[in-house]
Design a protein around this motif. Structure first.
Motif, mmCIF file in Angstrom:
data_model
loop_
_atom_site.group_PDB
_atom_site.id
_atom_site.type_symbol
_atom_site.label_atom_id
_atom_site.label_comp_id
_atom_site.label_asym_id
_atom_site.label_seq_id
_atom_site.Cartn_x
_atom_site.Cartn_y
_atom_site.Cartn_z
ATOM 1 N N GLY A 102 0.827 -1.216 0.000
ATOM 2 C CA GLY A 102 0.000 0.000 0.000
ATOM 3 C C GLY A 102 0.853 1.253 0.000
ATOM 4 O O GLY A 102 1.929 1.280 0.606
ATOM 5 N N ILE A 103 0.365 2.272 -0.700
ATOM 6 C CA ILE A 103 0.965 3.617 -0.603
ATOM 7 C C ILE A 103 -0.215 4.510 -0.225
ATOM 8 O O ILE A 103 -1.057 4.812 -1.076
ATOM 9 C CB ILE A 103 1.555 4.100 -1.944
ATOM 10 C CG1 ILE A 103 2.493 3.075 -2.586
ATOM 11 C CG2 ILE A 103 2.203 5.482 -1.809
ATOM 12 C CD1 ILE A 103 3.918 3.117 -2.170
ATOM 13 N N THR A 104 -0.319 4.870 1.046
ATOM 14 C CA THR A 104 -1.520 5.581 1.502
ATOM 15 C C THR A 104 -1.136 6.802 2.343
ATOM 16 O O THR A 104 -0.033 6.884 2.872
ATOM 17 C CB THR A 104 -2.420 4.655 2.360
ATOM 18 O OG1 THR A 104 -1.612 4.076 3.382
ATOM 19 C CG2 THR A 104 -3.011 3.535 1.530
ATOM 20 N N ALA A 117 -8.441 1.309 5.458
ATOM 21 C CA ALA A 117 -8.664 -0.083 5.060
ATOM 22 C C ALA A 117 -7.504 -0.612 4.214
ATOM 23 O O ALA A 117 -7.052 -1.744 4.403
ATOM 24 C CB ALA A 117 -9.981 -0.184 4.299
ATOM 25 N N ILE A 118 -7.014 0.215 3.292
ATOM 26 C CA ILE A 118 -5.922 -0.262 2.425
ATOM 27 C C ILE A 118 -4.632 -0.406 3.229
ATOM 28 O O ILE A 118 -3.890 -1.375 3.065
ATOM 29 C CB ILE A 118 -5.762 0.653 1.188
ATOM 30 C CG1 ILE A 118 -6.995 0.463 0.278
ATOM 31 C CG2 ILE A 118 -4.468 0.358 0.423
ATOM 32 C CD1 ILE A 118 -7.119 1.441 -0.873
ATOM 33 N N ALA A 119 -4.372 0.523 4.132
ATOM 34 C CA ALA A 119 -3.176 0.412 4.985
ATOM 35 C C ALA A 119 -3.249 -0.852 5.849
ATOM 36 O O ALA A 119 -2.260 -1.544 6.054
ATOM 37 C CB ALA A 119 -3.030 1.651 5.853
ATOM 38 N N VAL A 140 3.877 1.933 2.581
ATOM 39 C CA VAL A 140 4.513 3.176 3.004
ATOM 40 C C VAL A 140 3.428 4.241 3.167
ATOM 41 O O VAL A 140 2.607 4.432 2.270
ATOM 42 C CB VAL A 140 5.544 3.680 1.956
ATOM 43 C CG1 VAL A 140 6.343 4.853 2.517
ATOM 44 C CG2 VAL A 140 6.477 2.571 1.494
ATOM 45 N N HIS A 141 3.424 4.904 4.298
ATOM 46 C CA HIS A 141 2.547 6.067 4.472
ATOM 47 C C HIS A 141 3.229 7.282 3.860
ATOM 48 O O HIS A 141 4.421 7.496 4.103
ATOM 49 C CB HIS A 141 2.275 6.307 5.961
ATOM 50 C CG HIS A 141 1.419 5.247 6.580
ATOM 51 N ND1 HIS A 141 1.894 4.375 7.537
ATOM 52 C CD2 HIS A 141 0.128 4.897 6.357
ATOM 53 C CE1 HIS A 141 0.911 3.541 7.885
ATOM 54 N NE2 HIS A 141 -0.164 3.834 7.182
ATOM 55 N N ILE A 142 2.471 8.077 3.112
ATOM 56 C CA ILE A 142 3.119 9.217 2.450
ATOM 57 C C ILE A 142 3.280 10.416 3.398
ATOM 58 O O ILE A 142 4.041 11.341 3.099
ATOM 59 C CB ILE A 142 2.396 9.630 1.145
ATOM 60 C CG1 ILE A 142 1.001 10.206 1.411
ATOM 61 C CG2 ILE A 142 2.333 8.478 0.145
ATOM 62 C CD1 ILE A 142 0.389 10.913 0.187
HETATM 63 C C1 UD1 Z 1 6.971 4.216 11.399
HETATM 64 C C2 UD1 Z 1 5.873 4.921 12.190
HETATM 65 C C3 UD1 Z 1 6.289 6.354 12.430
HETATM 66 C C4 UD1 Z 1 7.641 6.389 13.138
HETATM 67 C C5 UD1 Z 1 8.671 5.593 12.367
HETATM 68 C C6 UD1 Z 1 9.936 5.498 13.203
HETATM 69 C C7 UD1 Z 1 3.464 4.465 12.037
HETATM 70 C C8 UD1 Z 1 2.210 4.512 11.226
HETATM 71 N N1 UD1 Z 1 4.616 4.900 11.480
HETATM 72 O O1 UD1 Z 1 7.112 4.859 10.120
HETATM 73 O O2 UD1 Z 1 5.292 7.017 13.215
HETATM 74 O O3 UD1 Z 1 8.091 7.737 13.248
HETATM 75 O O4 UD1 Z 1 8.184 4.263 12.123
HETATM 76 O O5 UD1 Z 1 10.802 4.556 12.710
HETATM 77 O O6 UD1 Z 1 3.420 4.052 13.167
HETATM 78 N N2 UD1 Z 1 1.794 -0.218 5.903
HETATM 79 C C9 UD1 Z 1 1.007 -1.096 5.198
HETATM 80 N N3 UD1 Z 1 0.246 -0.610 4.171
HETATM 81 C C10 UD1 Z 1 0.221 0.704 3.829
HETATM 82 C C11 UD1 Z 1 1.033 1.607 4.544
HETATM 83 C C12 UD1 Z 1 1.822 1.116 5.565
HETATM 84 O O7 UD1 Z 1 0.983 -2.312 5.488
HETATM 85 O O8 UD1 Z 1 -0.519 1.072 2.906
HETATM 86 C C13 UD1 Z 1 2.593 -0.725 7.044
HETATM 87 C C14 UD1 Z 1 4.094 -0.753 6.812
HETATM 88 O O9 UD1 Z 1 4.535 -1.940 6.192
HETATM 89 C C15 UD1 Z 1 4.623 -0.605 8.214
HETATM 90 C C16 UD1 Z 1 3.571 0.252 8.911
HETATM 91 O O10 UD1 Z 1 2.403 0.145 8.135
HETATM 92 O O11 UD1 Z 1 4.650 -1.859 8.850
HETATM 93 C C17 UD1 Z 1 3.998 1.711 9.049
HETATM 94 O O12 UD1 Z 1 4.335 2.243 7.771
HETATM 95 P P1 UD1 Z 1 5.108 3.643 7.656
HETATM 96 O O13 UD1 Z 1 4.400 4.640 8.516
HETATM 97 O O14 UD1 Z 1 5.310 3.992 6.247
HETATM 98 O O15 UD1 Z 1 6.491 3.197 8.335
HETATM 99 P P2 UD1 Z 1 7.700 4.104 8.846
HETATM 100 O O16 UD1 Z 1 8.048 5.153 7.878
HETATM 101 O O17 UD1 Z 1 8.748 3.137 9.271
#
Ligand code: UD1
Ligand code: BG6
Length: 370
Positions: free
Chosen positions: A133-135, A141-143, A150-152
């Motif tokens: 997911g890129i949300t 739901a997609i996350a 990756v959260h944008i």
């Molecule tokens: C995460 C933390 C962030 C913290 C950082 C420190 C969250 C949401 N993010 O960011 O607050 O500052 O670690 O290292 O707690 N994911 C999905 N689908 C999606 C988007 C994300 O499965 O569509 C999952 C990712 O695989 C990951 C988690 O959600 O396991 C968090 O993603 P993301 O916020 O992008 O990770 P970080 O940048 O590491």
């Protein structure tokens, strides 16, 4: 809170230097023997090996999210060496297209709740593909339902027309390409050049935002047009589609993004001295082809508005057409800079035409039904 701005769309356009900074925060880190910066995406790092082994990568999205994926496709193909295909979520489902266990499917969605994209996710999960997911919405739901992602981190977006999420999506997908390609020694200089350009990107976007008044003046000259075409190719095919989508959805003016390579296969028939046409011709490997497109459009008396690299006004059309000059960044990130004047143009056209900027007629921010 709109602060000093009149509309959320306007605020969100002008916020992009900050939202892009937030998107990159903590994800470009120093390391390795050269102590150069590299990309760290916490949500993907444990899945990169599987992604590198996949037979193809498929991008799925709707609307602006689809366009952002299209903008990132060339750099993902280049750095991964894996075929990358594009799917509009509803079309994948309409065709019940084949999806395999060794596919990596990337679901791009600002809200993370779009019904078509969610349905495509259910379908891909059922077929055993790796779903990424890129949300922009944590807990959406997609996350929740993707295997990783990756959260944008662009901050909440309120205007129905997506602006800051688009540029942050492109940046995240470029970082995804860098992360997938990070094990390839031959592309190291290229990856380092992109990372260097990422670091300067917020400043370049700040520069291009200074075109606000110029875009307002351009909007004044287009206020009562019926239609506006936008020609792009290569990295900026997506810019043409997304620029046209902005004009269509908020300014309620017919607008079409056209792949310049297809010009002679139909669109050329529309060209006359009245129809305004935006041609994106910033410097990259397609530049000379776009110069030739401009010559051909001029030969048919086309009413051109050319977007070019700073200092290129004379080179692109000998000073005989309206130009929008933008700062140069690395080719694969140029779409982030180039969309900004078109967002501003769509915004000003909407205000001047007296339409609702933040809640365009008939549209919803999050489309949760098919
Ligand atoms: C995460 C933390 C962030 C913290 C950082 C420190 C969250 C949401 N993010 O960011 O607050 O500052 O670690 O290292 O707690 N994911 C999905 N689908 C999606 C988007 C994300 O499965 O569509 C999952 C990712 O695989 C990951 C988690 O959600 O396991 C968090 O993603 P993301 O916020 O992008 O990770 P970080 O940048 O590491
Ligand atoms: C709607 C919005 O149509 O959904 C668009 O009005 C958006 O701006 C599209 O691009 C897809 O939304 P999302 O949340 O899946 O990116």
């Amino acid at each position: 809170n709109k602060g000093k701005y009149e509309h959320y769309m306007q605020k969100e356009i002008h916020e992009q230097p900050e939202s892009l900074t937030t998107t990159m925060r903590g994800r470009l880190i120093r390391g390795g023997s050269s102590n150069r910066k590299s990309v760290l995406l916490g949500g993907l790092k444990d899945h990169l090996k599987t992604i590198r082994r996949s037979r193809r990568i498929v991008f799925i999205g709707c609307g602006t999210s689809y366009n952002a994926a299209l903008a990132a496709r060339p750099i993902l193909e280049e750095l991964s060496g894996i075929p990358v295909t594009m799917e509009i979520a509803s079309d994948l489902l309409d065709r019940q297209a084949p999806v395999y266990r060794d596919d990596t499917i990337i679901f791009v969605s600002q809200s993370g709740e779009t019904a078509d994209t969610l349905n495509a996710l259910e379908y891909a999960l059922g077929n055993g593909a790796l779903c990424v997911g890129i949300t922009n919405t944590v807990g959406s739901a997609i996350a929740r339902n993707t295997h990783c992602g990756v959260h944008i981190n662009a901050g909440s977006e309120i205007g129905v027309a997506s602006t800051k999420a688009y540029t942050s999506q492109i940046v995240v997908m470029a970082m995804v390409a860098l992360a997938i390609g990070a094990d390839t020694i031959s592309t190291k200089p290229r990856r380092e050049a992109i990372i260097e350009s990422l670091l300067h990107l917020p400043r370049k976007v700040k520069e291009v935002l200074k075109l606000d008044q110029e875009m307002k003046d351009l909007a004044k000259s287009l206020i009562s047009e019926q239609s506006l075409l936008m020609f792009g190719r290569g990295y900026n095919y997506a810019t043409a589609l997304e620029g046209a989508l902005k004009v269509k959805e908020v300014a309620l003016m017919h607008s079409e993004g056209i792949l310049a390579g297809e010009m002679k296969h139909g669109p050329l028939a529309l060209v006359d001295e009245n129809l305004p046409i935006v041609v994106i011709a910033t410097r990259d490997q397609c530049f000379s082809k776009q110069q030739s497109v401009i010559q051909q459009l001029k030969a048919r008396k086309g009413r051109l508005i050319v977007m070019c690299t700073e200092g290129d006004a004379t080179a692109v059309c000998g000073g005989s057409c309206r130009v929008i000059e933008v700062p140069l960044v690395v080719d694969c990130l140029q779409p982030v800079v180039n969309i900004v004047p078109l967002q501003l143009l769509a915004y000003h056209l909407t205000v001047l035409r007296g339409y609702n900027v933040d809640q365009p007629r008939n549209l919803a921010k999050s489309v949760t039904t098919e």
